[in-house]
Design an enzyme around this catalytic site. Sequence first.
Site, PDB file in Angstrom:
ATOM      1  N   LYS A 188       3.158   0.998   5.071  1.00 41.96           N
ATOM      2  CA  LYS A 188       2.226   0.937   3.939  1.00 41.96           C
ATOM      3  C   LYS A 188       2.946   0.520   2.657  1.00 41.96           C
ATOM      4  O   LYS A 188       4.177   0.619   2.567  1.00 41.96           O
ATOM      5  CB  LYS A 188       1.544   2.302   3.760  1.00 41.96           C
ATOM      6  CG  LYS A 188       2.505   3.445   3.490  1.00 41.96           C
ATOM      7  CD  LYS A 188       1.818   4.806   3.692  1.00 41.96           C
ATOM      8  CE  LYS A 188       2.795   5.936   3.405  1.00 41.96           C
ATOM      9  NZ  LYS A 188       2.243   7.252   3.770  1.00 41.96           N
TER      10      LYS A 188
ATOM     11  N   TYR B  12      13.340   0.800 -29.247  1.00 44.37           N
ATOM     12  CA  TYR B  12      12.073   1.374 -29.719  1.00 44.37           C
ATOM     13  C   TYR B  12      12.225   2.862 -30.010  1.00 44.37           C
ATOM     14  O   TYR B  12      12.910   3.581 -29.271  1.00 44.37           O
ATOM     15  CB  TYR B  12      10.995   1.217 -28.646  1.00 44.37           C
ATOM     16  CG  TYR B  12      10.455  -0.177 -28.514  1.00 44.37           C
ATOM     17  CD1 TYR B  12       9.867  -0.838 -29.593  1.00 44.37           C
ATOM     18  CD2 TYR B  12      10.511  -0.831 -27.290  1.00 44.37           C
ATOM     19  CE1 TYR B  12       9.356  -2.119 -29.448  1.00 44.37           C
ATOM     20  CE2 TYR B  12       9.991  -2.109 -27.133  1.00 44.37           C
ATOM     21  CZ  TYR B  12       9.415  -2.751 -28.214  1.00 44.37           C
ATOM     22  OH  TYR B  12       8.913  -4.003 -28.069  1.00 44.37           O
TER      23      TYR B  12
HETATM   24  C1  LIG Z   1       3.309   7.932   4.455  1.00 45.27           C
HETATM   25  C2  LIG Z   1       2.995   8.675   5.705  1.00 45.27           C
HETATM   26  C3  LIG Z   1       3.970   8.844   6.693  1.00 45.27           C
HETATM   27  C4  LIG Z   1       5.422   8.459   6.484  1.00 45.27           C
HETATM   28  O1  LIG Z   1       6.018   9.454   5.684  1.00 45.27           O
HETATM   29  P1  LIG Z   1       7.565   9.406   5.254  1.00 45.27           P
HETATM   30  O2  LIG Z   1       7.746  10.676   4.520  1.00 45.27           O
HETATM   31  O3  LIG Z   1       7.713   8.212   4.378  1.00 45.27           O
HETATM   32  O4  LIG Z   1       8.357   9.304   6.494  1.00 45.27           O
HETATM   33  C5  LIG Z   1       3.587   9.420   7.883  1.00 45.27           C
HETATM   34  N1  LIG Z   1       2.309   9.849   8.079  1.00 45.27           N
HETATM   35  C6  LIG Z   1       1.355   9.735   7.124  1.00 45.27           C
HETATM   36  C7  LIG Z   1      -0.008  10.240   7.398  1.00 45.27           C
HETATM   37  C8  LIG Z   1       1.670   9.168   5.904  1.00 45.27           C
HETATM   38  O5  LIG Z   1       0.736   9.065   4.953  1.00 45.27           O
END
Ligand SMILES: *Cc1c(COP(=O)(O)O)cnc(C)c1O
Length: 373
Positions: free
Chosen positions: A44, A264
């Site tokens: 993702k 800034y």
């Molecule tokens: C993002 C996600 C993962 C992966 O998690 P990590 O901590 O990055 O290994 C696994 N399962 C679900 C449902 C997630 O949303």
Amino acid sequence: MTTSSTPAEARAGAILTIDLDAVAANYRLLSERVAPAECAAVLKADAYGLGMVQVAPALSAAGARTFFVAHLEEGITLRALLPEATIGILNGLMPGCAADYAQHRLAPVLNHAGAIAEWTAFCRQQQKRLPAFVHIDTGMNRLGLGPAEVAALIADPSPLGDLELLGYLSHLATADEVDSPLPGVQRDRFRSALDRLPPARASLANSSGIFRGAQFHFDLARPGCALYGINPTPETGNPMARTVRLDARVLQVRHIDSTGTVGYGATHPVSPGTRIATIAVGYADGYLRSLSGAGSVWFGEQEAPVIGRVSMDLITVDITRLPDGAVHPGTLAEVIGPHRTPDQVASEAGTIGYEILTSLGRRYARRHVGGPQ
Ligand SMILES: *Cc1c(COP(=O)(O)O)cnc(C)c1O
């Protein structure tokens, strides 16, 4: 930087180097760790900012067969890259879009009873048992069937007969906290639901969950961050290989000759004799504004702290302690690399490595090295 740069790299304010062999090595390490369970890969958010287009084929070549993304649109992109893979959509079934999942052979993760009803109705209408995962919430209270919905499904599991059940999944809230009792509680709730539901594969562990022990592995692990080099065991050393390096260019070196402030808000006083390098990376590139007065970059073995505020396109670093002439316009500073991992940058910024990676800028010249030939 050792290798010669392309014209795009010469023009860029910063160069992001992504090591696909390191990603593949991390996959193999996790895969061996969970065997005989299968190891999926979570892609993702553009493979946590590293680039799904390059990372997906590298993971596939390393042996990954099952992939998860969050969005339907990410799944459609991934399907074009990996025609044979199993692809699960963690955010679930978007109402009214069942035909899109079917067309691209994407498996929605059914997160609530309404989604199960919509998917099974679509399956009956198509007269096909189409693939899906079912998500059981065991303690996140975010996505997934809650206790009452699980009880209803146990009482009448017949809807599951209308679809191709690829597996049940659940997600751990505190897998990265070694002393937390919650992962064990969630695992027991998951087991108890599995015992009373029609049999199918089960998946619980994210990256950190894999390192909590074999009782968390079930049939399919779902690592994301560890593939990309984030430490899944923050209580101890990082077993994962580094995957990213970010080098940003010095635009100007300033010798301060009168008392004043930098940047800034005039937050940081400077006095005569101070030398400042202004570098082409800022919060618009994912160099978070909370690194103002907190982060640092490296020139070889020498650290240069960020002074003053991070601005949209620039940071200012103190190079007074470096030899005069060591840094000049065009010099590259290590922002992420051997001296500063994404986890370390995150801790300086008051966040987690995930946010550092998924914020990596769109203006960087990106160089993917290694990977399948
Ligand atoms: C993002 C996600 C993962 C992966 O998690 P990590 O901590 O990055 O290994 C696994 N399962 C679900 C449902 C997630 O949303």
